[in-house]
Write an enzyme that holds these catalytic residues in place. Structure first.
Site: not given
Ligand code: PXG
Length: 290
Positions: A52, A151, A184
């Site tokens: 990713r 991301k 989301e």
């Molecule tokens: N949507 C968004 C917008 C995100 O930022 C997810 C979905 C879930 O994705 P994953 O790959 O984690 O299952 C995310 C992920 C933080 C933090 O520090 C945020 C995320 C992941 C790790 C840490 O707030 N968001």
């Protein structure tokens, strides 16, 4: 507290881990990142996170200044040096130092840093009682402006929705697209359960393709639970038997109230519990051990 940070090929004490104020990551949010969990010295789904990261970087024409193999080794070494058993890794690639002006090609060298830290878990009552959430009035940005799969270091869209959640006294906010379809939450993917089947918005709706989302879909299907990637409106949400969120930090967290409508019985439901249980079976094995 992480003590040693990987920064551009070197391991440095945290006090020395500094970026230039001319880094376009700081000036314009020009860069990409990953958040990764470590469970018992297992870096969960590292390959998927690396894929990713490279995909996000490719989209914004940012060359990642290291090979995949060397990056994996740098991540493992950062974990070793910080004695991480269970933790959280933040992996960031910035455009690098440049001039005052948008031109990314004026930046000499992309920056890369890795922080391996302890993890901040959500309070256990979130899992026992489930979360209330609200719908944000801030819409998720359109994929024609920037793919939701990237991301990127610019999280202002999500931050504005998160502020709405905090003002409403709840931990998360649901974000809709321009047409009112569910996308989301601010840092988690969204799912609902209806008649024993799982529904989640398709990725083209504008959500990040969550690593946890993919894992949960896989686990559900292996367990014989049908999963549908379908457009959802708030009507389907309010009518659901169960709702839950997935994310690296949250794992699988039940949602029991949306916009003051109780979801199902108002308590975390059996499908959510089952997925939490299944998810726990893979966390310490599905990934890269260091
Ligand atoms: N949507 C968004 C917008 C995100 O930022 C997810 C979905 C879930 O994705 P994953 O790959 O984690 O299952 C995310 C992920 C933080 C933090 O520090 C945020 C995320 C992941 C790790 C840490 O707030 N968001």
């Amino acid at each position: 507290m992480p003590e040693i940070v990987y920064l551009n090929g070197e391991f440095v004490p945290r006090e020395e881990a500094r970026l230039s104020v001319f880094d376009h990551g700081v000036l314009y949010g020009d860069g990409v990142f990953e958040g990764i969990r470590v469970y018992k010295r297992n870096i969960f789904r590292l390959k998927q996170h690396i894929d990713r990261l490279y995909g996000s970087a490719r989209y914004i024409l940012l060359p990642v200044p290291i090979s995949r193999e060397d990056l994996i080794e740098a991540i493992c070494e950062t974990c070793r040096r910080n004695h991480v058993e269970d933790g959280y890794i933040r992996l960031v690639v910035t455009r690098g130092e440049g001039d005052l002006g948008l031109d990314p090609f004026a930046c000499r060298k992309p920056g890369l840093f890795i922080i391996a830290s302890s993890v901040q878990l959500y309070p256990s009552e979130f899992y026992e009682r489930g979360l209330p959430i609200v719908t944000a009035s801030t819409r998720r940005f359109n994929s024609a402006a920037l793919s939701g799969r990237v991301k990127s270091l610019n999280y202002l869209n999500n931050i504005l929705a998160k502020i709405e959640a905090i003002h409403a006294g709840v931990p998360e906010a649901l974000m809709l697209d321009q047409n009112g379809f569910v996308v989301e939450c601010t840092g988690d993917n969204f799912f609902l359960v209806r008649d024993g089947e799982i529904f989640t918005p398709p990725i083209y709706q504008g959500a990040l393709r969550g690593v946890t989302r993919d894992a949960v879909i896989e686990l559900a299907r292996q367990d014989g639970i049908p999963v549908h990637e379908e457009r959802l409106t708030l009507y389907e949400v309010y009518e659901a038997d169960e709702c839950f969120l997935t994310g690296t930090a949250a794992e699988v967290v039940p949602v029991v109230n949306v916009d003051r409508r109780e979801i199902g019985t108002g308590k975390p439901g059996p499908v959510t519990h089952r997925l939490l249980e299944l998810f726990a079976t893979i966390t310490a094995t599905d990934g890269v051990r260091y």
